[in-house]
Design an enzyme around this catalytic site. Structure first.
Site, PDB file in Angstrom:
ATOM      1  N   ASP A   1       0.799  -1.161  -0.017  1.00 26.63           N
ATOM      2  CA  ASP A   1      -0.125  -0.012   0.002  1.00 26.63           C
ATOM      3  C   ASP A   1       0.803   1.325  -0.130  1.00 26.63           C
ATOM      4  O   ASP A   1       1.709   1.449   0.791  1.00 26.63           O
ATOM      5  CB  ASP A   1      -1.112   0.094   1.193  1.00 26.63           C
ATOM      6  CG  ASP A   1      -1.550   1.273   1.363  1.00 26.63           C
ATOM      7  OD1 ASP A   1      -1.988   1.958   0.593  1.00 26.63           O
ATOM      8  OD2 ASP A   1      -2.133   1.686   2.539  1.00 26.63           O
TER       9      ASP A   1
ATOM     10  N   ASN B   1      -0.255   4.512  -0.210  1.00 31.11           N
ATOM     11  CA  ASN B   1      -1.039   5.813   0.386  1.00 31.11           C
ATOM     12  C   ASN B   1      -1.624   5.793   1.783  1.00 31.11           C
ATOM     13  O   ASN B   1      -2.264   6.569   2.000  1.00 31.11           O
ATOM     14  CB  ASN B   1      -1.917   6.367  -0.733  1.00 31.11           C
ATOM     15  CG  ASN B   1      -3.048   5.291  -0.982  1.00 31.11           C
ATOM     16  OD1 ASN B   1      -3.140   4.253  -0.555  1.00 31.11           O
ATOM     17  ND2 ASN B   1      -3.916   5.664  -1.989  1.00 31.11           N
TER      18      ASN B   1
ATOM     19  N   ASP C   1      -4.176   3.820   3.190  1.00 29.21           N
ATOM     20  CA  ASP C   1      -5.342   3.653   3.013  1.00 29.21           C
ATOM     21  C   ASP C   1      -5.684   2.180   3.292  1.00 29.21           C
ATOM     22  O   ASP C   1      -7.017   1.657   3.408  1.00 29.21           O
ATOM     23  CB  ASP C   1      -6.192   4.014   1.875  1.00 29.21           C
ATOM     24  CG  ASP C   1      -5.943   3.068   0.588  1.00 29.21           C
ATOM     25  OD1 ASP C   1      -5.090   2.324   0.611  1.00 29.21           O
ATOM     26  OD2 ASP C   1      -6.747   3.319  -0.650  1.00 29.21           O
TER      27      ASP C   1
ATOM     28  N   ASP D   1      -1.866  -1.229  -3.977  1.00 32.70           N
ATOM     29  CA  ASP D   1      -2.239  -0.371  -5.328  1.00 32.70           C
ATOM     30  C   ASP D   1      -1.327  -0.501  -6.094  1.00 32.70           C
ATOM     31  O   ASP D   1      -0.181  -1.203  -5.809  1.00 32.70           O
ATOM     32  CB  ASP D   1      -2.410   0.936  -4.746  1.00 32.70           C
ATOM     33  CG  ASP D   1      -1.536   1.490  -3.750  1.00 32.70           C
ATOM     34  OD1 ASP D   1      -0.280   1.501  -4.009  1.00 32.70           O
ATOM     35  OD2 ASP D   1      -1.990   2.176  -2.750  1.00 32.70           O
TER      36      ASP D   1
ATOM     37  N   ASP E   1      -5.091 -10.655 -15.433  1.00 36.68           N
ATOM     38  CA  ASP E   1      -6.289 -11.638 -15.464  1.00 36.68           C
ATOM     39  C   ASP E   1      -7.524 -11.103 -16.616  1.00 36.68           C
ATOM     40  O   ASP E   1      -7.754 -10.165 -16.530  1.00 36.68           O
ATOM     41  CB  ASP E   1      -6.753 -11.529 -14.128  1.00 36.68           C
ATOM     42  CG  ASP E   1      -6.846 -12.961 -13.300  1.00 36.68           C
ATOM     43  OD1 ASP E   1      -7.240 -13.568 -13.993  1.00 36.68           O
ATOM     44  OD2 ASP E   1      -6.131 -12.921 -12.074  1.00 36.68           O
TER      45      ASP E   1
ATOM     46  N   ASP F   1      -9.444 -16.569 -16.183  1.00 38.27           N
ATOM     47  CA  ASP F   1      -9.987 -16.976 -15.297  1.00 38.27           C
ATOM     48  C   ASP F   1     -11.368 -17.945 -15.581  1.00 38.27           C
ATOM     49  O   ASP F   1     -11.893 -17.816 -16.483  1.00 38.27           O
ATOM     50  CB  ASP F   1     -10.722 -15.827 -14.278  1.00 38.27           C
ATOM     51  CG  ASP F   1     -11.414 -16.137 -13.135  1.00 38.27           C
ATOM     52  OD1 ASP F   1     -10.773 -16.507 -12.178  1.00 38.27           O
ATOM     53  OD2 ASP F   1     -12.636 -15.916 -13.086  1.00 38.27           O
TER      54      ASP F   1
ATOM     55  N   GLU G   1      -7.074 -21.050 -16.532  1.00 35.51           N
ATOM     56  CA  GLU G   1      -7.801 -21.674 -15.349  1.00 35.51           C
ATOM     57  C   GLU G   1      -8.668 -22.682 -15.485  1.00 35.51           C
ATOM     58  O   GLU G   1      -9.771 -22.321 -16.092  1.00 35.51           O
ATOM     59  CB  GLU G   1      -8.167 -20.804 -14.144  1.00 35.51           C
ATOM     60  CG  GLU G   1      -8.549 -21.289 -12.907  1.00 35.51           C
ATOM     61  CD  GLU G   1      -9.276 -20.419 -12.015  1.00 35.51           C
ATOM     62  OE1 GLU G   1      -9.233 -20.525 -10.657  1.00 35.51           O
ATOM     63  OE2 GLU G   1     -10.051 -19.736 -12.283  1.00 35.51           O
TER      64      GLU G   1
ATOM     65  N   HIS H   1      -4.081 -17.064  -4.880  1.00 33.00           N
ATOM     66  CA  HIS H   1      -4.949 -16.437  -4.040  1.00 33.00           C
ATOM     67  C   HIS H   1      -6.413 -17.326  -3.801  1.00 33.00           C
ATOM     68  O   HIS H   1      -6.971 -16.726  -2.884  1.00 33.00           O
ATOM     69  CB  HIS H   1      -5.562 -15.268  -5.140  1.00 33.00           C
ATOM     70  CG  HIS H   1      -6.377 -15.634  -6.308  1.00 33.00           C
ATOM     71  ND1 HIS H   1      -5.474 -16.129  -7.323  1.00 33.00           N
ATOM     72  CD2 HIS H   1      -7.487 -15.389  -6.395  1.00 33.00           C
ATOM     73  CE1 HIS H   1      -6.493 -16.502  -8.180  1.00 33.00           C
ATOM     74  NE2 HIS H   1      -7.621 -15.856  -7.878  1.00 33.00           N
ATOM     75  N   ASP H   2      -6.579 -18.505  -4.239  1.00 32.20           N
ATOM     76  CA  ASP H   2      -7.533 -19.267  -3.965  1.00 32.20           C
ATOM     77  C   ASP H   2      -7.220 -20.428  -3.016  1.00 32.20           C
ATOM     78  O   ASP H   2      -8.174 -21.213  -2.754  1.00 32.20           O
ATOM     79  CB  ASP H   2      -8.301 -19.812  -5.432  1.00 32.20           C
ATOM     80  CG  ASP H   2      -8.982 -18.737  -6.009  1.00 32.20           C
ATOM     81  OD1 ASP H   2      -9.331 -17.717  -5.325  1.00 32.20           O
ATOM     82  OD2 ASP H   2      -9.409 -18.849  -7.245  1.00 32.20           O
TER      83      ASP H   2
END
Length: 565
Positions: free
Chosen positions: A21, A23, A25, A29, A98, A200, A258, A334-335
């Site tokens: 990150d 910034n 928040d 990003d 993706d 995907d 995928e 990520h899964d």
């Protein structure tokens, strides 16, 4: 076998929300990725796969896209994306995006129009059906994320299909205009400079005609998992062939599909380097070695995995793809939960088991994928409250298991700690400062508390670290053609602890010896492996060069790679 840059590459997956990150928040990003471009160059990777950064309401963390040609506000702007592409290209790193085109967000302009009326020009962009005479759903399909795969829309008194959340309506690939618009979008990105696509759930784009009821029965649910009707449908190869002709063949790019539930013969056809459509696929068979077979709920009902089964699966995929097809090599993304917690030992042999798994993935035949933090040995996390989790799949499962199936909170949390997707989505641990250096604000999901022991700053300065071991493996792949292009031969197929294989090409041979568990088995050199000289290329323990390999005892999670001549 043709030489191709994407065969020789090592791919690094960035899940941008959790990477870095810039910034404060609390959300990773594009500028945060740019800040770490030197880190990626130092690691030595060749390609970055960027998980979705398109405009999205984030019902499924960006896999619900409302505009394919805009960047999500939380991640930055298109100018930031251009800057990221230049930063990576300047360092010799390619960027693949993706491609999520089985479905869109329900906020995509196509769907906003589609639901207006039955005669809207965009109505047929999605899959709409009347209720059955009794008013129920058009069929009994279950969503990947629990519950019916159909959502009723009272504006037009029809249901629309959503294989994922109800805010991710499936596109109707039978409609030529849908396909034309997808191809235009892909061309737009390629002309902008992107180096390829990870596609995907791409084998879900063709469904069975008539959308019949599923036959696979889950006794715990009225809804049934319908993979036989939405995966690998009758027009899949036709659609991919059209995509290749219209878009893919005009660019020197990398494509990976995928493809859960894809039969191996279809994977071979899909990736054949002479007549196929994609460079490689992600197969999922090896990711089910610890799942109970038979139902979609098997993901949450785990079992003790066994090494001979893993060897059988991986050897089968290597042999079937040999001579033209190509494999992807991965244990996490990520899964999936973190590989060192799932297939290694993150408590007693954290470093050694992380290095062992890396050795395996980087010495098999195929393109290796590193998921962010894997190169540090990041682990699963055990948040005590369901409120600490952000994944829609986890929350839907928690509700179903506690309210409908009668499980206790503790029983369900144990399943989430083992298998949940948020294990992979905790922020990357950059240093031992607050929040692991990921953000100066409040992170969108908590950082794993072990960031003080496991972080990039510490590992980059430690020659014996997991990070530096990954660097060595990546460098070896660039030096040794046999790792990329050599044939694969399995030995000791039934051994319950050792995974042993050779890689051979043009008189060169690698011998890979891996102890996948905490025992101390004895390795006996197979009689048909002959050599005059041996060189130890890499190992995760200290090994004397003079040590004989005719017979020796391996240490827990030991990995050795020898070059024989």
């Amino acid at each position: 076998m043709k030489r191709q840059w994407w065969k020789e590459a090592v791919v690094y997956q960035v899940y941008p929300r959790s990477f870095n990150d810039s910034n404060g928040d609390g959300i990773g990003d594009l500028q945060g990725i740019i800040e770490k471009a030197d880190y990626l160059q130092e690691l030595g990777v060749d390609v970055v796969w960027l998980s979705p950064v398109y405009k999205s309401p984030n019902d499924d963390n960006g896999y619900d896209i409302s505009d394919y040609q805009q960047i999500m506000d939380e991640f930055g702007t298109m100018e930031d994306w251009d800057e990221l592409l230049d930063a990576l290209h300047d360092r010799g790193i390619k960027l693949i995006m993706d491609l999520v085109v089985n479905h869109t967000s329900d906020e995509h302009p196509w769907f906003v129009e589609s639901r207006q009326s039955k005669d809207n020009p965009y109505r047929d962009y999605y899959i709409w059906r009347d209720p059955k005479p009794d008013g129920s759903e058009p069929n009994n399909w279950v969503s990947f994320f629990s519950g019916s795969a159909w959502e009723y829309d009272d504006r037009t008194n029809q249901y629309f299909l959503h294989l994922f959340t109800k805010r991710q309506p499936d596109l109707n690939w039978e409609n030529t205009e849908v396909r034309n618009d997808v191809y235009k979008m892909m061309t737009w990105w390629l002309d902008r400079g992107v180096d390829g696509f990870r596609m995907d759930v791409i084998n879900n784009i063709s469904k069975s005609p008539g959308l019949p009821d599923a036959s696979v029965k889950d006794p715990d649910s009225d809804y049934q998992f319908a993979a036989e009707h939405f995966a690998n449908g009758p027009r899949l190869m036709e659609f991919l062939g059209e995509m290749k002709e219209r878009v893919l063949k005009h660019y020197d790019i990398m494509t990976v599909g995928e493809t859960a539930f894809l039969p191996i013969d279809s994977a071979r056809k899909m990736t054949d380097e002479n007549v196929g459509f994609l460079n490689m696929v992600f197969q999922f068979e090896h990711m089910a070695v610890d799942a109970q077979p038979g139902t979609h709920a098997g993901k949450w009902e785990t079992r003790q995995w066994e090494l001979p089964e893993l060897k059988h699966i991986m050897t089968k995929w290597d042999k079937e793809m040999e001579g033209g097809g190509w494999n992807s090599l991965y244990f996490n993304n990520h899964d999936q939960p973190r590989q060192v917690s799932r297939f290694g030992d993150d408590k007693h042999y954290h470093k050694h088991s992380a290095k062992l798994l890396a050795t395996y993935l980087h010495t098999m035949r195929g393109t290796p994928y590193i998921y962010q933090g894997e190169e540090l040995g990041m682990t699963n996390v055990r948040f005590p409250s369901i409120e600490d989790y952000r994944d829609v799949e986890i929350h839907n499962m928690y509700k179903e298991y506690t309210e409908e199936r009668g499980y206790s909170h503790e029983e369900v949390m144990n399943k989430i700690w083992t298998t949940g997707r948020d294990n992979a989505r905790t922020p990357v641990q950059w240093d031992d400062s607050e929040n692991g250096g990921f953000t100066t604000g409040t992170p969108w999901i908590k950082v794993n508390p072990n960031y003080r022991e496991i972080n990039a700053k510490q590992q980059m300065s430690d020659p014996d670290s997991i990070f530096n071991y990954y660097k060595q493996l990546i460098e070896l792949r660039k030096q040794e053609d046999v790792i990329v292009y050599g044939s694969y031969e399995l030995y000791m197929a039934d051994h319950e602890e050792l995974y042993v294989y050779t890689r051979s090409i043009n008189g060169e041979k690698l011998l890979v010896i891996l102890n996948f568990f905490a025992g101390e088995p004895v390795f006996e050199l197979p009689e048909d492996i002959a050599f005059d000289h041996k060189t130890l290329l890499i190992s995760n323990y200290e090994v004397k060069e003079s040590e004989s390999i005719s017979s020796f005892t391996l240490r827990p999670y030991e990995a050795r790679v020898y070059k024989l001549n």
